[in-house]
Design a protein around this motif. Structure first.
Motif, PDB file in Angstrom:
ATOM      1  N   UNK A 125     -13.505   3.629  -5.911  1.00  0.00           N
ATOM      2  CA  UNK A 125     -12.447   2.576  -5.423  1.00  0.00           C
ATOM      3  C   UNK A 125     -11.281   2.738  -5.877  1.00  0.00           C
ATOM      4  N   UNK A 126     -10.117   2.292  -5.715  1.00  0.00           N
ATOM      5  CA  UNK A 126      -8.925   2.637  -6.684  1.00  0.00           C
ATOM      6  C   UNK A 126      -8.895   1.890  -7.583  1.00  0.00           C
ATOM      7  N   UNK A 127      -9.588   0.759  -7.006  1.00  0.00           N
ATOM      8  CA  UNK A 127      -9.904  -0.043  -8.584  1.00  0.00           C
ATOM      9  C   UNK A 127     -10.367   0.329  -9.716  1.00  0.00           C
ATOM     10  N   UNK A 173      -7.705  11.499  -4.760  1.00  0.00           N
ATOM     11  CA  UNK A 173      -7.724  10.366  -4.181  1.00  0.00           C
ATOM     12  C   UNK A 173      -7.247   9.963  -2.501  1.00  0.00           C
ATOM     13  N   UNK A 174      -9.191  10.168  -2.460  1.00  0.00           N
ATOM     14  CA  UNK A 174      -8.952   9.586  -0.787  1.00  0.00           C
ATOM     15  C   UNK A 174      -8.125   8.155  -0.256  1.00  0.00           C
ATOM     16  N   UNK A 175      -7.531   8.306   0.874  1.00  0.00           N
ATOM     17  CA  UNK A 175      -6.651   7.142   0.958  1.00  0.00           C
ATOM     18  C   UNK A 175      -7.153   5.418   1.460  1.00  0.00           C
ATOM     19  N   UNK A 200      -3.855  13.898  -2.916  1.00  0.00           N
ATOM     20  CA  UNK A 200      -4.189  13.330  -1.736  1.00  0.00           C
ATOM     21  C   UNK A 200      -5.673  14.298  -0.780  1.00  0.00           C
ATOM     22  N   UNK A 201      -6.563  13.678  -0.410  1.00  0.00           N
ATOM     23  CA  UNK A 201      -7.444  14.105  -0.131  1.00  0.00           C
ATOM     24  C   UNK A 201      -7.650  13.106   1.514  1.00  0.00           C
ATOM     25  N   UNK A 202      -7.118  13.455   2.508  1.00  0.00           N
ATOM     26  CA  UNK A 202      -6.819  12.640   3.413  1.00  0.00           C
ATOM     27  C   UNK A 202      -7.519  13.046   4.824  1.00  0.00           C
ATOM     28  N   UNK A 212     -11.567  -2.080  -1.482  1.00  0.00           N
ATOM     29  CA  UNK A 212     -11.404  -2.927  -2.677  1.00  0.00           C
ATOM     30  C   UNK A 212     -10.208  -2.158  -3.154  1.00  0.00           C
ATOM     31  N   UNK A 213      -9.622  -1.210  -2.981  1.00  0.00           N
ATOM     32  CA  UNK A 213      -8.455  -0.867  -3.039  1.00  0.00           C
ATOM     33  C   UNK A 213      -7.831   0.532  -2.824  1.00  0.00           C
ATOM     34  N   UNK A 214      -6.746   0.929  -1.966  1.00  0.00           N
ATOM     35  CA  UNK A 214      -7.034   1.757  -1.091  1.00  0.00           C
ATOM     36  C   UNK A 214      -6.035   3.695  -2.129  1.00  0.00           C
ATOM     37  N   UNK A 215      -5.859   4.234  -1.965  1.00  0.00           N
ATOM     38  CA  UNK A 215      -5.574   5.326  -2.314  1.00  0.00           C
ATOM     39  C   UNK A 215      -3.986   5.186  -3.247  1.00  0.00           C
TER      40      UNK A 215
END
Ligand code: ADP
Length: 671
Positions: free
Chosen positions: A585-587, A603-605, A631-633, A609-612
């Protein structure tokens, strides 16, 4: 001299003096008489030339003076001078036949002559339609009645104007009284001077209740007073406009009026107040509020739909990504023939499912106006060849001839949306292949028109397939439409492809036409005009390939909460010799970036916990301003892409992605 002689002499002198005096008197009298006669002459000349008919009679009703106009008005065929001295006692009887009410004409004259009182402006209607105005003046000298004076004026034209004026005034008065528009006149202090019937109905007040009162105090709410005063001020400066005002009527009901006012002036041009036309627009206003509310609701719904689409897209594409990615990876391992064939079928089914999902998402995006087109340089002939290369296998499998012809005059660099053009042609060619059992499929791209700036291309896709019924051709561009139920059973499909194709072409300001004959074939023609690009603006694809081999030992941080996604990406990247570090996750990613060094972040969006997006904003503000973040969206929505750029990301790739595209994208930023 004797006394007698003296007396005689005196008498003689006196006689001479008297004679002298008499002579003088005679001279005076003579001169007075001549004065009088010239006055009389002047008078008769004046009367003779008057435009009104004049008749002067003496106390015995003998004519003293009459003019030509009088004779003309009463059709008397005699010269006026010859009438002098004539008796007028019978004249009323003789001329009564001219009048529409002869008896009252005669009676009127009798009464006037009896009364011997001045009468001015008697109106007389004649049978032939004329109208006369008559004055009578008695001539009184030294308190003695010495005759009278008649004057007749033909006021027919004037009367007609007056009648017309009265009628017109009456018409407008009635109009103003009864029209649906309320009319209000106020003086300079704003006091009501006049209100028409409609205004009273609109406001609920009787005239007596509002006359003399200040209009503003009765109708205008405190919050609107400033507006009304501004409008009054500009109206007094000569500006005329209309404005909407919310008021409270006598019953305490809120109403909306549309008011248009203008300054009111007296005949000398001084402003004496203003006048306003009022239209009750309460119903329209209510409709407007309802519509506005409905629009807001629709916008909210559209927004909710967009969010739903984004979520759905994410939810569906994530497992699809896993299926397709892993499927391809497994195909590269040792498999039995059976396993390979089953897996290939799974992959084909998954790809078809992805097409259906993409179609539905695309259509929703187009419908909600969320689809925007790219404007990038690309090579049209190359694009067409690529598409045909992709499909040549399918045509061969069905034993169809595949003809491709591309005009050599087409510019190598055109500007547009190659992805959507690709989608359009794939749709059309897939249909042709799907609905053709024997014969051929042909693609022809022709240059129709060209100038320094643009090229107009005509692309035709022709097949010798089942053809389309004439009736259905009219509906073919409707969404979810298919020619008949058996089509869906036999060939599958959603009935969205052609509808999307049409919408995309519309977005490109192009044209699409379909000609088809049952059991003969179908020809689809597209016309699009695209700007010519510069040769230096080489397409993205070309550049990417050059960098593909320089990725060995590059360090990439792969941030995605989905294990399978990470597995797929890691497998692809590892093959290129890239060192991949994973974060769930982002964190976690932020922690790693604080301590370790990387060349790029994938980075996934959407992550727990913490989004992209949050993570990227933190990276940019606290850790590294320049490290490429891609971004991998799973979202294909434009708004999502905008969010990515706003958060500080460099680019985006939508999942499921092709291995080559992922590598090309990474190479673009770190080679
Ligand atoms: P789908 O192919 O998914 O059903 P489309 O919107 O692409 O949806 O096409 C709609 C319908 O139009 C098809 O179901 C078919 O009946 C008809 N159609 C489209 N292209 C062709 C073609 N080339 N030949 C015959 N029929 C066609």
């Amino acid at each position: 001299m004797t006394r007698e002689q003296e007396l005689l002499e005196q008498l003689e002198t006196e006689r001479a003096a008297r004679l002298e005096a008499e002579k003088k008197l005679e001279v005076v009298i003579e001169s007075k008489a001549s004065e009088l006669s010239s006055s009389a002459m002047r008078l008769s000349y004046l009367i003779a030339n008057m435009l009104e008919g004049v008749l002067v009679e003496d106390e015995n009703r003998k004519i003293i003076l009459v003019n030509q106009e009088f004779c003309t008005m009463f059709a008397i065929p005699v010269l006026p001078d010859l009438l002098v001295g004539a008796d007028c006692t019978e004249s009323a009887e003789q001329s009564k036949h001219f009048f529409s009410d002869p008896e009252s004409f005669v009676r009127g004259i009798e009464i006037i002559l009896k009364n011997r009182v001045k009468v001015i402006g008697d109106i007389l209607l004649l049978l032939d339609g004329r109208t006369f105005s008559r004055d009578y003046v008695p001539i009184i000298i030294d308190s003695a009645y010495r005759g009278h004076f008649w004057k007749y004026s033909d006021i027919t034209v004037q009367q007609k104007y007056e009648d017309a004026l009265i009628r017109s005034e009456e018409k407008y008065r009635l109009l103003i009284e009864n029209m649906n528009l309320g009319l209000l006149e106020v003086d300079l202090k704003g006091k009501i001077r006049y209100a028409n019937q409609s205004f009273c109905i609109m406001s609920g007040f009787e005239r007596e209740e509002i006359y003399g009162k200040i209009a503003e105090n009765i109708f205008t709410e405190a919050k609107n007073r400033k507006l009304v005063r501004n409008k009054t001020e500009s109206r007094n400066k000569g500006m005329v406009d209309a404005y909407e005002l919310e008021i409270t009527n006598k019953q305490g009901l809120k109403k909306w009026w549309m008011i248009s006012g203008a300054a009111l002036h007296d005949k000398d041009g001084n402003q004496i107040g203003s006048t306003g036309i009022h239209l009750d627009i309460t119903e329209q206003k209510q409709l407007e509020f309802t519509l506005r509310h409905a629009k807001q609701l629709a916008e909210n719904t559209a927004k909710a739909k967009e969010i739903f689409l984004a979520n759905m897209s994410h939810e569906i594409r994530t497992p699809m990504n896993a299926i397709l990615g892993l499927g391809k990876l497994v195909l590269n391992t040792d498999l039995t023939t059976y396993q390979r064939s089953f897996l290939e079928s799974i992959n084909t089914a998954a790809e078809n499912l992805l097409i259906v999902i993409n179609d539905i998402l695309d259509f929703s995006k187009i419908e909600s106006g969320k689809l925007s087109l790219e404007s990038i340089s690309f090579n049209m002939p190359k694009l067409l060849n690529q598409i045909c290369k992709m499909l040549v296998l399918q045509t061969e499998e069905k034993g169809l001839q595949f003809n491709v012809h591309i005009d050599t005059k087409i510019s190598p660099v055109l500007v547009g949306d190659p992805y959507r053009i690709n989608q359009i042609l794939l749709n059309l060619l897939s249909n042709s292949i799907k609905f053709t059992e024997k014969g051929s499929i042909s693609v022809d791209c022709r240059l129709v028109e060209s100038n320094d700036l643009n090229q107009c291309l005509e692309i035709t896709v022709t097949d010798t397939g089942t053809g389309i019924e004439k009736e259905y051709q009219k509906k073919i561009f409707e969404k979810f439409s298919q020619e008949n139920v058996s089509v869906a059973r036999k060939y599958g499909g959603t009935g969205l492809g052609v509808a999307i194709t049409k919408q995309l072409i519309d977005l490109m300001d192009g044209k699409i036409t379909i000609e088809s004959e049952k059991n003969v074939g179908t020809k689809v023609t597209i016309l699009i005009t695209l700007p010519i690009g510069l040769l230096s603006e080489e397409s993205v694809d070309g550049k990417e390939n050059n960098f593909m081999k320089n990725l060995k030992a590059k360090r990439i941080l792969l941030v995605d909460d989905n294990k399978i996604n990470r597995l797929i990406a890691k497998t692809i990247l590892s093959k290129e010799g890239i060192i991949v570090t994973e974060a769930g996750n982002g964190e976690i990613a932020i922690e790693m970036l604080r301590t370790l060094s990387f060349d790029l972040v994938l980075m996934d969006i959407q992550m727990p916990v913490m989004d992209g997006l949050t993570a990227t904003k933190l990276i940019r503000s606290e850790i590294n301003e320049s490290i490429p973040v891609i971004a991998l969206t799973a979202h294909a929505l434009k708004s999502e892409m905008d969010n990515c750029f706003e958060a500080g990301m460099n680019d985006f790739l939508s999942k499921p992605f092709e291995a080559e595209k992922l590598i090309a994208m990474i190479a673009k930023y770190i080679c």
